[in-house]
Design a protein around this motif. Structure first.
Motif, PDB file in Angstrom:
ATOM      1  N   LEU A  19      -8.335  -4.880  -7.494  1.00 28.42           N
ATOM      2  CA  LEU A  19      -9.141  -4.092  -8.425  1.00 28.42           C
ATOM      3  C   LEU A  19      -8.405  -3.853  -9.735  1.00 28.42           C
ATOM      4  O   LEU A  19      -8.978  -3.991 -10.818  1.00 28.42           O
ATOM      5  CB  LEU A  19      -9.528  -2.753  -7.784  1.00 28.42           C
ATOM      6  CG  LEU A  19     -10.394  -1.834  -8.637  1.00 28.42           C
ATOM      7  CD1 LEU A  19     -11.752  -2.471  -8.912  1.00 28.42           C
ATOM      8  CD2 LEU A  19     -10.573  -0.495  -7.947  1.00 28.42           C
ATOM      9  N   SER A  23      -9.797  -5.335 -13.310  1.00 26.78           N
ATOM     10  CA  SER A  23     -10.271  -4.366 -14.296  1.00 26.78           C
ATOM     11  C   SER A  23      -9.277  -4.106 -15.421  1.00 26.78           C
ATOM     12  O   SER A  23      -9.580  -3.375 -16.355  1.00 26.78           O
ATOM     13  CB  SER A  23     -10.612  -3.050 -13.599  1.00 26.78           C
ATOM     14  OG  SER A  23      -9.454  -2.469 -13.044  1.00 26.78           O
ATOM     15  N   SER A  24      -8.098  -4.709 -15.380  1.00 29.50           N
ATOM     16  CA  SER A  24      -7.047  -4.398 -16.349  1.00 29.50           C
ATOM     17  C   SER A  24      -7.408  -4.746 -17.782  1.00 29.50           C
ATOM     18  O   SER A  24      -6.913  -4.122 -18.713  1.00 29.50           O
ATOM     19  CB  SER A  24      -5.734  -5.086 -15.957  1.00 29.50           C
ATOM     20  OG  SER A  24      -5.871  -6.494 -16.049  1.00 29.50           O
ATOM     21  N   VAL A  26     -10.657  -4.870 -18.943  1.00 27.40           N
ATOM     22  CA  VAL A  26     -12.023  -4.438 -19.228  1.00 27.40           C
ATOM     23  C   VAL A  26     -11.983  -3.299 -20.247  1.00 27.40           C
ATOM     24  O   VAL A  26     -11.322  -2.281 -20.008  1.00 27.40           O
ATOM     25  CB  VAL A  26     -12.742  -3.982 -17.934  1.00 27.40           C
ATOM     26  CG1 VAL A  26     -14.120  -3.430 -18.234  1.00 27.40           C
ATOM     27  CG2 VAL A  26     -12.822  -5.140 -16.942  1.00 27.40           C
ATOM     28  N   ILE A  29     -11.858   1.110 -19.802  1.00 31.07           N
ATOM     29  CA  ILE A  29     -11.264   1.611 -18.556  1.00 31.07           C
ATOM     30  C   ILE A  29     -10.429   2.839 -18.908  1.00 31.07           C
ATOM     31  O   ILE A  29      -9.560   2.777 -19.770  1.00 31.07           O
ATOM     32  CB  ILE A  29     -10.381   0.541 -17.880  1.00 31.07           C
ATOM     33  CG1 ILE A  29     -11.222  -0.592 -17.352  1.00 31.07           C
ATOM     34  CG2 ILE A  29      -9.510   1.137 -16.793  1.00 31.07           C
ATOM     35  CD1 ILE A  29     -11.991  -0.270 -16.093  1.00 31.07           C
ATOM     36  N   CYS A  33      -3.806   0.924 -15.549  1.00 37.70           N
ATOM     37  CA  CYS A  33      -3.677  -0.096 -14.499  1.00 37.70           C
ATOM     38  C   CYS A  33      -2.204  -0.357 -14.229  1.00 37.70           C
ATOM     39  O   CYS A  33      -1.395  -0.432 -15.147  1.00 37.70           O
ATOM     40  CB  CYS A  33      -4.373  -1.389 -14.920  1.00 37.70           C
ATOM     41  SG  CYS A  33      -6.155  -1.210 -15.059  1.00 37.70           S
TER      42      CYS A  33
END
Length: 136
Positions: A19, A23-24, A26, A29, A33
């Motif tokens: 995850l 998602s790093s 995106v 966020i 991360c």
């Protein structure tokens, strides 16, 4: 379905690392991360191999019918065969590849970096403190 949910809760490091990587990059966020995904291999510190070893082991490690090799073992052998053909694996002999093997019996792929729950079940040539990480 219950086996998969329980397995993910018990060995959630595979899920959370995947995850974080996905998602790093995106936008928007709001959390920090731990791992950051890069698209250029020359920028990578390690190559994450997204193989959910605990799910494979928990679901497919038992022999069924006349099988001589479990589906889990077959999947690992196929994965290793694919990895060994990759230029990045060849360059470092797999030593820069990160495989989460949080289930203590789930994966044995030699030179890769393992994130393990313990070392007690592995021979020293497979898992050792010089190359591997123990996760809680």
């Amino acid at each position: 379905m219950c086996d998969i949910i329980i397995s993910c809760l018990n060995h959630s490091i595979e899920y959370w690392l995947t995850l974080d990587l996905l998602s790093s990059n995106v936008p928007g966020i709001s959390r920090t991360c731990i791992a950051v995904r890069v698209h250029n291999l020359s920028e990578a510190n390690a190559v994450f191999v997204p193989f959910f070893s605990c799910l494979s082991y928990n679901r497919f490690s038992k022999l069924c019918g006349k099988e001589k090799v479990s589906v889990s073992t077959m999947l690992q052998e196929r994965l290793l065969k694919i990895l060994k053909y990759q230029d990045e694996w060849k360059r470092f002999g797999g030593q820069n590849h990160l495989i989460v093997a949080h289930h203590p019996n789930s994966v044995l792929m030699g030179s890769a970096i393992f994130v393990l729950s313990d070392f007690g079940r592995y021979p020293a040539e497979i898992a050792n403190l010089e190359k591997d990480i123990i996760a809680p």
